[in-house]
Design a protein around this motif. Structure first.
Motif, PDB file in Angstrom:
ATOM      1  N   LEU A  41      -1.822 -13.951  -1.436  1.00  0.00           N
ATOM      2  CA  LEU A  41      -1.958 -13.180  -0.194  1.00  0.00           C
ATOM      3  C   LEU A  41      -0.629 -12.642   0.302  1.00  0.00           C
ATOM      4  N   ASN A  42       0.435 -13.052  -0.367  1.00  0.00           N
ATOM      5  CA  ASN A  42       1.775 -12.698   0.104  1.00  0.00           C
ATOM      6  C   ASN A  42       2.668 -12.345  -1.092  1.00  0.00           C
ATOM      7  N   PRO A  43       2.193 -11.376  -1.908  1.00  0.00           N
ATOM      8  CA  PRO A  43       2.969 -11.069  -3.122  1.00  0.00           C
ATOM      9  C   PRO A  43       4.249 -10.312  -2.786  1.00  0.00           C
ATOM     10  N   ASN A  53      -3.098  -5.875 -11.496  1.00  0.00           N
ATOM     11  CA  ASN A  53      -3.727  -7.202 -11.443  1.00  0.00           C
ATOM     12  C   ASN A  53      -3.354  -7.953 -10.168  1.00  0.00           C
ATOM     13  N   ILE A  54      -2.117  -7.763  -9.731  1.00  0.00           N
ATOM     14  CA  ILE A  54      -1.678  -8.402  -8.472  1.00  0.00           C
ATOM     15  C   ILE A  54      -2.495  -7.831  -7.314  1.00  0.00           C
ATOM     16  N   ARG A  55      -2.721  -6.524  -7.327  1.00  0.00           N
ATOM     17  CA  ARG A  55      -3.522  -5.902  -6.248  1.00  0.00           C
ATOM     18  C   ARG A  55      -4.963  -6.417  -6.293  1.00  0.00           C
ATOM     19  N   LYS A  56      -5.492  -6.566  -7.503  1.00  0.00           N
ATOM     20  CA  LYS A  56      -6.862  -7.105  -7.671  1.00  0.00           C
ATOM     21  C   LYS A  56      -6.967  -8.499  -7.078  1.00  0.00           C
ATOM     22  N   GLU A  57      -6.006  -9.340  -7.450  1.00  0.00           N
ATOM     23  CA  GLU A  57      -5.973 -10.725  -6.945  1.00  0.00           C
ATOM     24  C   GLU A  57      -5.867 -10.752  -5.435  1.00  0.00           C
ATOM     25  N   TYR A  58      -5.029  -9.850  -4.906  1.00  0.00           N
ATOM     26  CA  TYR A  58      -4.802  -9.792  -3.457  1.00  0.00           C
ATOM     27  C   TYR A  58      -6.118  -9.490  -2.725  1.00  0.00           C
ATOM     28  N   SER A 152      -4.877   7.355  -3.334  1.00  0.00           N
ATOM     29  CA  SER A 152      -3.877   6.352  -3.750  1.00  0.00           C
ATOM     30  C   SER A 152      -4.492   4.955  -3.757  1.00  0.00           C
ATOM     31  N   ASP A 153      -4.070   4.125  -4.727  1.00  0.00           N
ATOM     32  CA  ASP A 153      -4.512   2.717  -4.694  1.00  0.00           C
ATOM     33  C   ASP A 153      -3.454   1.837  -4.032  1.00  0.00           C
ATOM     34  N   GLN A 154      -2.464   2.460  -3.401  1.00  0.00           N
ATOM     35  CA  GLN A 154      -1.398   1.717  -2.715  1.00  0.00           C
ATOM     36  C   GLN A 154      -1.750   1.601  -1.235  1.00  0.00           C
TER      37      GLN A 154
END
Ligand SMILES: [Zn+2]
Length: 250
Positions: A41-43, A53-58, A152-154
């Motif tokens: 939750l705090n990458p 993958n980090i965004r997916k996990e988030y 954007s996916d950001q």
């Protein structure tokens, strides 16, 4: 809890002309808010930007945790500080929490130093979305939600991830208000990192009374007017009860 120190703090609060309060994770946890320091939750912002993958996990983790957060009621510290506003010259509360609980408790001037997790911003075009709206997209099977405006996916809550500075306006506003304060009350906040680590020292330079209430020790403890070790909700409720009784230390 040190009862004498709490009574002295009650006295200082009644005398102060401009009180600034800083709160943080301890008072959120008292209310039952989960720990947002979980790395999912705090990458680090670089990892979030560069790694899908980090965004997916988030988004997966946030959609698991958020339903708990949205049902949480303000805790004892939030309630005590909201009540305190009616009794003393409280200028503002600035908080490291991102859960919006001070506002829900009825406090009027709240500066969220780490912004808020209750909404989502596109870092490309700036469009804002309520968090609920984005999480319902995730729950319907989209692993990484995108901005409907620019594609954007950001997109992310405007909270600061590791590697990001505090939001500029909030940090500046806190600094200005602290310069004008004659009392600085710190309840359940983290004083480990700059710029917040300097705030107690800045307040002392301006001759403000500085008080820390926390379960934990901090690097500023030896330099302030009073430190009360204990659960902030319990201590603040006790201080409030002393003020209502009209007891002062002479
Ligand atoms: Zn966009």
């Amino acid at each position: 809890m040190e009862v004498d120190a709490a009574a002295a703090v009650a006295d200082w609060l009644q005398e102060a002309k401009k009180i600034v309060v800083l709160t943080g994770a301890e008072i959120s946890q008292e209310a039952g808010v989960p720990d947002f320091s979980d790395p999912r939750l705090n990458p680090h912002i670089r990892d979030f930007r560069e790694n899908q993958n980090i965004r997916k996990e988030y988004w997966k983790k946030l959609s698991e945790v958020y339903p708990q957060v949205s049902n949480i009621e303000p805790g004892p510290s939030h309630r005590a500080l909201s009540e305190l506003e009616m009794l003393v010259n409280l200028d503002c509360i600035f908080t490291q929490a991102t859960d919006g609980l001070h506002l829900r408790a009825g406090s009027t001037t709240v500066i969220e130093l780490n912004s808020s997790m209750l909404w989502v911003t596109c870092t490309s075009c700036g469009k804002d979305y309520p968090l609920n709206e984005i999480l319902s997209i995730v729950e319907n099977g989209t692993e990484v939600p995108i901005c409907t405006e620019c594609g954007s996916d950001q997109i992310k809550p405007p909270v600061s991830f590791p590697g990001q500075p505090l939001p500029h306006w909030e940090a500046r506003e806190a600094w200005i208000r602290l310069h004008n304060a004659d009392m600085f009350l710190i309840a359940g906040a983290s004083l480990e990192h700059e710029p917040i680590a300097s705030y107690p020292f800045l307040a002392k330079e301006n001759d403000a009374k500085v008080v820390i209430i926390s379960e934990k020790q901090s690097p500023a403890d030896d330099f302030v007017d009073a430190v009360i070790y204990g659960a902030p909700g319990q201590v603040l409720t006790y201080i409030l009860s002393k003020m209502k009784e009209g007891i002062t230390i002479t």
